[in-house]
Design an enzyme around this catalytic site. Structure first.
Site, mmCIF file in Angstrom:
data_model
loop_
_atom_site.group_PDB
_atom_site.id
_atom_site.type_symbol
_atom_site.label_atom_id
_atom_site.label_comp_id
_atom_site.label_asym_id
_atom_site.label_seq_id
_atom_site.Cartn_x
_atom_site.Cartn_y
_atom_site.Cartn_z
ATOM 1 N N GLY A 193 5.794 -14.486 -24.588
ATOM 2 C CA GLY A 193 5.152 -13.853 -23.165
ATOM 3 C C GLY A 193 4.671 -12.494 -23.462
ATOM 4 O O GLY A 193 3.801 -12.286 -22.409
ATOM 5 N N GLY A 202 2.751 -18.728 -19.299
ATOM 6 C CA GLY A 202 3.019 -18.600 -20.636
ATOM 7 C C GLY A 202 4.474 -17.819 -20.892
ATOM 8 O O GLY A 202 4.767 -17.653 -22.182
ATOM 9 N N CYS A 203 4.899 -17.261 -19.978
ATOM 10 C CA CYS A 203 6.236 -16.743 -20.247
ATOM 11 C C CYS A 203 7.396 -17.545 -19.725
ATOM 12 O O CYS A 203 7.402 -18.243 -18.610
ATOM 13 C CB CYS A 203 6.365 -15.336 -19.334
ATOM 14 S SG CYS A 203 5.242 -13.993 -19.973
ATOM 15 N N GLU A 204 8.474 -17.414 -20.359
ATOM 16 C CA GLU A 204 9.783 -18.033 -19.955
ATOM 17 C C GLU A 204 10.311 -17.588 -18.615
ATOM 18 O O GLU A 204 10.614 -18.510 -17.781
ATOM 19 C CB GLU A 204 10.694 -17.962 -21.149
ATOM 20 C CG GLU A 204 12.250 -18.814 -20.725
ATOM 21 C CD GLU A 204 12.743 -18.640 -21.948
ATOM 22 O OE1 GLU A 204 14.212 -18.380 -21.751
ATOM 23 O OE2 GLU A 204 12.488 -19.145 -23.198
ATOM 24 N N ALA A 205 10.328 -16.261 -18.641
ATOM 25 C CA ALA A 205 10.698 -15.668 -17.218
ATOM 26 C C ALA A 205 9.469 -15.548 -16.197
ATOM 27 O O ALA A 205 8.314 -15.986 -16.594
ATOM 28 C CB ALA A 205 11.199 -14.068 -17.535
#
Length: 155
Positions: free
Chosen positions: A140, A67-70
């Site tokens: 995130g 669910g986080c871009e990173a």
């Protein structure tokens, strides 16, 4: 989990501020750019105080926060003696690492019942984190809070 339990219970953030101290510190900065720099610095200092706390064995998909871009990895430890829950996390992004450190100031080292009762939304609004970051970063933050609460609900 391969990270030593002593690292988790001794406090990931070492001398990091409490949630209230962080809110006061960020509110005292004149603009969002300086707050952004302070958030990054918090993440950098957390890593400097506990370097390499997540080793390669901890950086597996089971510990990855989706669910986080990173890329973000999260491990935890419940200390049965104190009844407190400790989290350790890292990211390949400096701003995300700083945001994670902010969230940990609010939740880390607390009893699960307190974690579950704590609504981060008012604090995040007061600190100004959600209003000034991209929606992908905001997603995130909510994913991390969801992970922390899911873990707390197990205890």
């Amino acid at each position: 989990m391969h990270t030593p339990v002593a690292v988790l219970t001794s406090g990931l953030l070492g001398s990091a501020p409490t949630a209230e101290q962080l809110k006061t510190q960020l509110a005292g900065l004149p603009d969002w750019e300086r707050r952004y720099q302070a958030v990054i610095a918090l993440g950098d200092s957390a890593l400097a105080e506990a370097p390499q706390v997540l080793d390669a064995a901890d950086r597996l998909d089971a510990n990855r926060l989706h669910g986080c871009e990173a890329s973000v990895w999260v491990v935890h430890h419940f200390d049965a003696d104190s009844g407190r829950l400790y989290f350790l996390c890292d990211s390949d992004s400096r701003i995300v690492r700083g945001l994670l450190a902010c969230i940990l100031c609010l939740y880390n080292g607390r009893p699960p019942v307190d974690i579950l009762a704590t609504d981060a939304r008012p604090w995040l609004r007061e600190v100004g984190l959600v209003q000034h970051i991209a929606s992908t970063r905001s997603n995130g933050i909510w994913a991390m809070i969801g992970k922390i609460k899911a873990v707390a609900s197990r205890y």
